[in-house]
Design an enzyme around this catalytic site. Structure first.
Site, PDB file in Angstrom:
ATOM      1  N   SER A 145       0.826  -1.212   0.000  1.00 36.24           N
ATOM      2  CA  SER A 145       0.000   0.000   0.000  1.00 36.24           C
ATOM      3  C   SER A 145       0.863   1.265   0.000  1.00 36.24           C
ATOM      4  O   SER A 145       0.485   2.285  -0.577  1.00 36.24           O
ATOM      5  CB  SER A 145      -0.978   0.004   1.177  1.00 36.24           C
TER       6      SER A 145
ATOM      7  N   MET B 168      10.650  -6.325   4.738  1.00 38.06           N
ATOM      8  CA  MET B 168      10.720  -6.859   6.089  1.00 38.06           C
ATOM      9  C   MET B 168      12.026  -7.596   6.390  1.00 38.06           C
ATOM     10  O   MET B 168      12.068  -8.480   7.230  1.00 38.06           O
ATOM     11  CB  MET B 168       9.504  -7.763   6.352  1.00 38.06           C
ATOM     12  N   ARG B 169      13.089  -7.217   5.696  1.00 35.56           N
ATOM     13  CA  ARG B 169      14.402  -7.804   6.008  1.00 35.56           C
ATOM     14  C   ARG B 169      15.369  -6.701   6.395  1.00 35.56           C
ATOM     15  O   ARG B 169      15.265  -5.582   5.894  1.00 35.56           O
ATOM     16  CB  ARG B 169      14.970  -8.536   4.795  1.00 35.56           C
TER      17      ARG B 169
ATOM     18  N   HIS C 271       8.718   3.437   8.848  1.00 40.62           N
ATOM     19  CA  HIS C 271       8.558   2.577  10.024  1.00 40.62           C
ATOM     20  C   HIS C 271       7.291   3.011  10.769  1.00 40.62           C
ATOM     21  O   HIS C 271       7.087   4.208  10.996  1.00 40.62           O
ATOM     22  CB  HIS C 271       9.781   2.709  10.935  1.00 40.62           C
TER      23      HIS C 271
ATOM     24  N   VAL D  67      -2.601   5.387   7.318  1.00 37.51           N
ATOM     25  CA  VAL D  67      -3.072   6.572   6.583  1.00 37.51           C
ATOM     26  C   VAL D  67      -1.967   7.634   6.555  1.00 37.51           C
ATOM     27  O   VAL D  67      -1.707   8.269   5.523  1.00 37.51           O
ATOM     28  CB  VAL D  67      -4.353   7.146   7.242  1.00 37.51           C
TER      29      VAL D  67
ATOM     30  N   GLU E  11       1.314   7.028   7.064  1.00 39.29           N
ATOM     31  CA  GLU E  11       2.449   6.513   6.285  1.00 39.29           C
ATOM     32  C   GLU E  11       2.295   6.906   4.818  1.00 39.29           C
ATOM     33  O   GLU E  11       3.263   7.270   4.146  1.00 39.29           O
ATOM     34  CB  GLU E  11       2.518   4.981   6.385  1.00 39.29           C
TER      35      GLU E  11
END
Ligand code: GAR
Length: 204
Positions: free
Chosen positions: A15, A92-93, A111, A174, A176
């Site tokens: 998103s 996600m790494r 984040h 929202v 982000e």
């Protein structure tokens, strides 16, 4: 003037990637998303990229002999696409110091917490557990530490007594979607000046 070139690393829903795609399109920004790379072949983000006509590929850790060759494959793909800024949009790494040092002040991350609070995984859950009344999100430059680089933009949201993980995460998301595309835009305009830990945003 030629468009600035960014590459976006994703792992899932995408998103935030979509928010960047939409802002570039709606505001006709002189920015090309040259490549989208996912570490998961099923990431919905890859579909979003292809639908927007953006080159998209999976680079899977399990297909690589070790973390170093996985990161080399990502680095090669980004450089091959002429990328100037790497955007981590739900990637996600944790990237190694070796990788990060090859892209000085050229990687940004979103984040879902007001850093330096709640680094690492499930920041929204950490915030709920801790009982904070204000949560939020942060866009920052990536350095060799975890979620520790200089902060570019932050947005706060309230936490309500009746919040669940999902309601809080949605309220943060929202925000982000506003600050990540805005940070990309500021970068493309050459307005981010990093001095030590501080990022100054030059006036337009
Ligand atoms: C976002 O909430 C982002 O902040 C978070 O993952 C989600 C990805 O959503 N990232 C991290 O937690 C990184 N440590 P999206 O795939 O819909 O953009």
């Amino acid at each position: 003037m030629t468009n600035r070139k960014i590459g976006v690393l994703v792992s899932g829903r995408g998103s935030n990637l979509q928010a960047i795609i939409d802002k570039i399109r709606d505001e006709k920004l002189p920015i090309d998303i040259s490549i989208v790379i996912s570490d998961s072949p099923e990431a919905f983000a890859l579909k979003r990229a292809r639908e927007a006509g953006i080159p998209a590929m999976g680079i899977l850790r399990q297909d690589c002999a070790d973390k170093a060759s996985f990161e080399t494959a990502i680095d090669d793909a980004l450089r091959g696409a002429g990328v100037e800024l790497v955007v981590l949009a739900g990637f996600m790494r944790i990237l190694s110091a070796d990788f990060v040092n090859k892209w000085p002040q050229s990687i940004i991350n979103i984040h879902p917490a007001l850093l330096p609070a709640f680094k690492g995984l499930d920041a929204q859950g950490q915030a709920l557990q801790y009982g904070v009344k204000i949560a939020g999100c942060t866009v920052h430059f990536v350095d060799a530490g975890m979620d520790s680089g200089p902060i570019i933009l932050q947005k706060a949201v309230p936490v309500f007594d009746e919040d669940t993980h999902d309601t809080l995460a949605a309220r943060i998301l929202v925000q982000e979607h506003t600050i990540l595309p805005e940070a990309v835009k500021l970068w493309s305009e050459g307005r981010l000046e990093v001095k030590g830990r501080k990022v100054r945003i030059r006036k337009a």
